[in-house]
Design an enzyme around this catalytic site. Structure first.
Site, PDB file in Angstrom:
ATOM      1  CG  ASN A 112      -0.374  -0.127   2.539  1.00  0.00           C
ATOM      2  OD1 ASN A 112       0.518  -0.941   2.754  1.00  0.00           O
ATOM      3  ND2 ASN A 112      -0.861   0.652   3.478  1.00  0.00           N
ATOM      4  CD  GLU A 169      -5.334  -5.921  -1.267  1.00  0.00           C
ATOM      5  OE1 GLU A 169      -4.683  -4.863  -1.123  1.00  0.00           O
ATOM      6  OE2 GLU A 169      -6.247  -6.263  -0.498  1.00  0.00           O
ATOM      7  CB  CYS A 197     -10.759  -2.293   0.390  1.00  0.00           C
ATOM      8  SG  CYS A 197     -10.042  -1.742  -1.176  1.00  0.00           S
ATOM      9  CB  CYS A 227      -8.650  -4.672  -3.507  1.00  0.00           C
ATOM     10  SG  CYS A 227      -7.418  -3.375  -3.250  1.00  0.00           S
TER      11      CYS A 227
END
Length: 157
Positions: free
Chosen positions: A61, A74, A111, A114
């Site tokens: 991230n 991701e 999330c 993603c």
């Protein structure tokens, strides 16, 4: 008419129960998480993607002070794979999170954004992507497809 959804997944006490061939993916995702740029949340996420040709792509991230301009691990990995290895199927993705905001025994799932990217990736390649989620203490959830954690994806049939 009522319908019922069923979610299939496998739960392991520790990722070391996975086949040896997937241990490297866990290690790569762990390394990626350690290098995440997360100065605001200290919520570090790493992802490792295994492509059909054996290539492993990692992502982490990347936060930004102008929230929500950051991007999840991701999507970093999946978008890099799509941009640099077009037409090569994604077989597996490993996702794990580190930091004080994450319970030691909690697998952090992707999330919504993603999940949608995973759904479109599966649709585009017409092949399921194995999803492995790993907690800080090693507990592991395994899904054979994004369809088990995103049941009604946007625009994907």
């Amino acid at each position: 008419m009522k319908k019922q959804l069923t979610i299939h997944y496998e739960w392991l006490n520790h990722w070391k129960e996975l086949p040896d061939s997937e241990h490297l993916l866990i290690e790569k995702a762990t390394e990626a998480a350690q290098d995440a740029y997360a100065p605001y949340s200290d919520f570090k996420v790493g992802a490792a993607v295994l492509l059909a040709d054996g290539t492993i792509i990692t992502g982490n991230n990347q936060e930004n002070i102008a929230y929500p301009s950051g991007i999840c691990a991701e999507r970093v990995a999946l978008f890099y794979a799509g941009a640099n290895y077009p037409g090569t199927a994604v077989q597996t993705i490993v996702v794990l999170a580190q930091g004080d905001l994450v319970a030691q025994d909690e697998c952090v799932s992707p999330c919504g954004s993603c999940r949608q990217v995973l759904a479109e990736s599966e649709s585009r390649q017409e092949e399921a992507i194995r999803i492995i989620l790993v907690s800080q203490d090693g507990k592991t959830w395994i899904f054979d497809s994004i369809k088990d954690i995103l049941v009604f994806p946007f625009g994907v049939k």
